[in-house]
Write an enzyme that holds these catalytic residues in place. Structure first.
Site, PDB file in Angstrom:
ATOM      1  N   ASN A  27      -3.465  13.002   4.097  1.00  0.00           N
ATOM      2  CA  ASN A  27      -2.835  11.748   3.698  1.00  0.00           C
ATOM      3  C   ASN A  27      -1.342  11.963   3.517  1.00  0.00           C
ATOM      4  O   ASN A  27      -0.837  13.079   3.686  1.00  0.00           O
ATOM      5  CB  ASN A  27      -3.488  11.177   2.431  1.00  0.00           C
ATOM      6  CG  ASN A  27      -3.373  12.120   1.244  1.00  0.00           C
ATOM      7  OD1 ASN A  27      -2.283  12.471   0.813  1.00  0.00           O
ATOM      8  ND2 ASN A  27      -4.518  12.550   0.712  1.00  0.00           N
ATOM      9  N   LYS A  36     -11.521  24.833  18.653  1.00  0.00           N
ATOM     10  CA  LYS A  36     -10.892  23.540  18.806  1.00  0.00           C
ATOM     11  C   LYS A  36     -11.832  22.565  19.519  1.00  0.00           C
ATOM     12  O   LYS A  36     -12.417  22.893  20.558  1.00  0.00           O
ATOM     13  CB  LYS A  36      -9.594  23.678  19.605  1.00  0.00           C
ATOM     14  CG  LYS A  36      -8.864  22.358  19.813  1.00  0.00           C
ATOM     15  CD  LYS A  36      -7.607  22.554  20.644  1.00  0.00           C
ATOM     16  CE  LYS A  36      -6.931  21.218  20.933  1.00  0.00           C
ATOM     17  NZ  LYS A  36      -5.722  21.381  21.777  1.00  0.00           N
ATOM     18  N   ILE A  53     -13.013  15.366  -9.020  1.00  0.00           N
ATOM     19  CA  ILE A  53     -12.409  16.261 -10.008  1.00  0.00           C
ATOM     20  C   ILE A  53     -12.066  15.507 -11.289  1.00  0.00           C
ATOM     21  O   ILE A  53     -12.365  15.968 -12.398  1.00  0.00           O
ATOM     22  CB  ILE A  53     -11.149  16.928  -9.417  1.00  0.00           C
ATOM     23  CG1 ILE A  53     -11.496  17.736  -8.164  1.00  0.00           C
ATOM     24  CG2 ILE A  53     -10.480  17.822 -10.465  1.00  0.00           C
ATOM     25  CD1 ILE A  53     -10.291  18.270  -7.415  1.00  0.00           C
TER      26      ILE A  53
END
Length: 400
Positions: free
Chosen positions: A209, A288, A307
């Site tokens: 992100n 890959k 968490i």
């Protein structure tokens, strides 16, 4: 109560005229103020002006024979409990970053042991230039605090980030509520998570992100400045470690989970600013992944551990602060998260706003707790972090 003694350094920019008002604002907060001008600053505002406002002699040069006969620059550096440079021009920031001591003000900055705070002021393009940002990051890594800059109209006729914060706001941020001899978070242990997590798909690709980690790093830095013992668990970011902060680098959500729970015992405050990935690939390819034909690719994802919720569920839990980055209905989603995860406090912001939030120098937060809330207006992330920590300290006292 110890006297607050501010050495105000004035750089050579048009915003030097604001420094005259800043002297008055600092004195309104009960501070003693002495002023040191660069040669260029004296072209904008005369030493006589600052002498009249401060009631003290004004220094402009290392070549003042009367003052330097007794090593006056060393005496002045020792006198200060705070060193504030406003305006801090691009050139002055660059010279401070590289340790120059070729005039009175840069020499004072090297010779003092007092906290150093800069209020930048320059054209928006100069502020955004990679060289300036690298110099700012270098100084922040050494523990230098920045107030601003603000965004708005500039003397050059342009509009953007680079305008010096208003004198009243600078004085408030520097001195309000800080006249006590004991720092606000003295004796507290604070654990902060920051940055993104990267969830690997194969040896080349990952899910990630846009979090830069700047907000979490600013919180860690400001918590340390407020007297806390700080541990920072950082995802993959390109930021210097704040001075005096213990840093643990991780990559994935699972690694962050392990680092948090290896260090959570004995913490007084947990601040989860990290943008932790909610999901990770069920399997990570050893090679890959190749494109085959014209077809698509289906990924199977599994949930990562929560968490924040797990910290809040601990029997002996710290004061738990969460973050909520939302694009719509900020308060509704934030309060839902606050209650659902049993947090003590949540700081929410709207992302997707240009120049504010993710991957930006500035932020604005809406802070909520069970029966109240406060707004932290848009400012540089260090100032937002400090205000958030002041709220946390206040709520921590109320909850105990």
């Amino acid at each position: 109560m110890n006297a607050v003694r501010v050495l105000l350094g004035v750089g050579g920019g048009i915003a030097a005229y604001k420094a005259a008002d800043l002297v008055r604002r600092l004195r309104d907060h009960g501070a003693e103020v002495r002023v040191a001008l660069t040669g260029n600053a004296a072209r904008f505002v005369t030493p006589v002006t600052f002498q009249a406002l401060s009631g003290e002699p004004v220094r402009t040069s290392l070549w003042d024979e009367a003052a330097e006969a007794a090593m006056g620059h060393i005496e002045l550096a020792r006198w200060a409990t705070h060193v504030l440079i406003a305006p801090a021009t691009a050139d002055l920031i660059a010279r401070l970053a590289h340790g120059h001591a070729d005039d009175l003000l840069t020499t004072l900055a090297l010779a003092t042991q007092a906290p150093l705070t800069l209020a930048p002021a320059m054209n928006r393009v100069m502020w955004a230039h990679p060289a300036t940002q690298a110099n700012v990051a270098l100084l922040q890594g050494r523990g230098v605090n920045f107030l601003g800059p603000d965004s708005g109209g500039q003397a050059c006729g342009e509009t953007g980030e680079g305008r010096m914060m208003e004198p009243a706001a600078i004085a408030q941020a520097l001195l309000a509520g800080r006249h006590t001899t004991e720092p606000l978070l003295a004796g507290r242990r604070v654990l902060v998570t920051a940055g993104p997590t990267f969830e690997d798909l194969d040896p080349v690709r990952y899910l990630g992100n846009r979090s830069s980690g700047r907000m979490g790093f600013a919180i860690a830095e400001q918590a340390r400045r407020l007297g806390a013992q700080v541990t920072l668990v950082a995802g993959p970011v390109n930021l210097p470690t704040p001075a005096g902060v213990a840093r643990i680098d991780v990559r994935s959500a699972q690694q962050m989970h392990e680092a948090v729970f290896a260090n959570i015992a004995g913490q007084h405050i947990y601040i989860g600013t990290a943008a932790v990935a909610d999901f990770r690939p069920q399997q990570v390819a050893t090679d890959k992944i190749k494109k085959e034909g014209d077809g698509g690719l289906t990924l199977e994802l599994v949930q990562n551990p929560d968490i924040l919720a797990q910290v809040a569920a601990l029997p002996q839990r710290p004061f738990v602060v969460g973050f909520a980055a939302e694009t719509t209905q900020v308060e509704g989603y934030a309060r839902d998260k606050l209650l659902r995860k049993k947090l003590d406090l949540i700081a929410a912001n709207r992302v997707g706003v240009e120049g504010c939030g993710f991957d930006a120098q500035r932020n604005a937060l809406s802070v909520y707790w069970k029966d109240g809330g406060l707004e932290i207006p848009e400012s540089g992330k260090p100032e937002v972090a400090r205000r958030l920590l002041e709220i946390i300290a206040e709520r921590l006292g109320a909850s105990r």
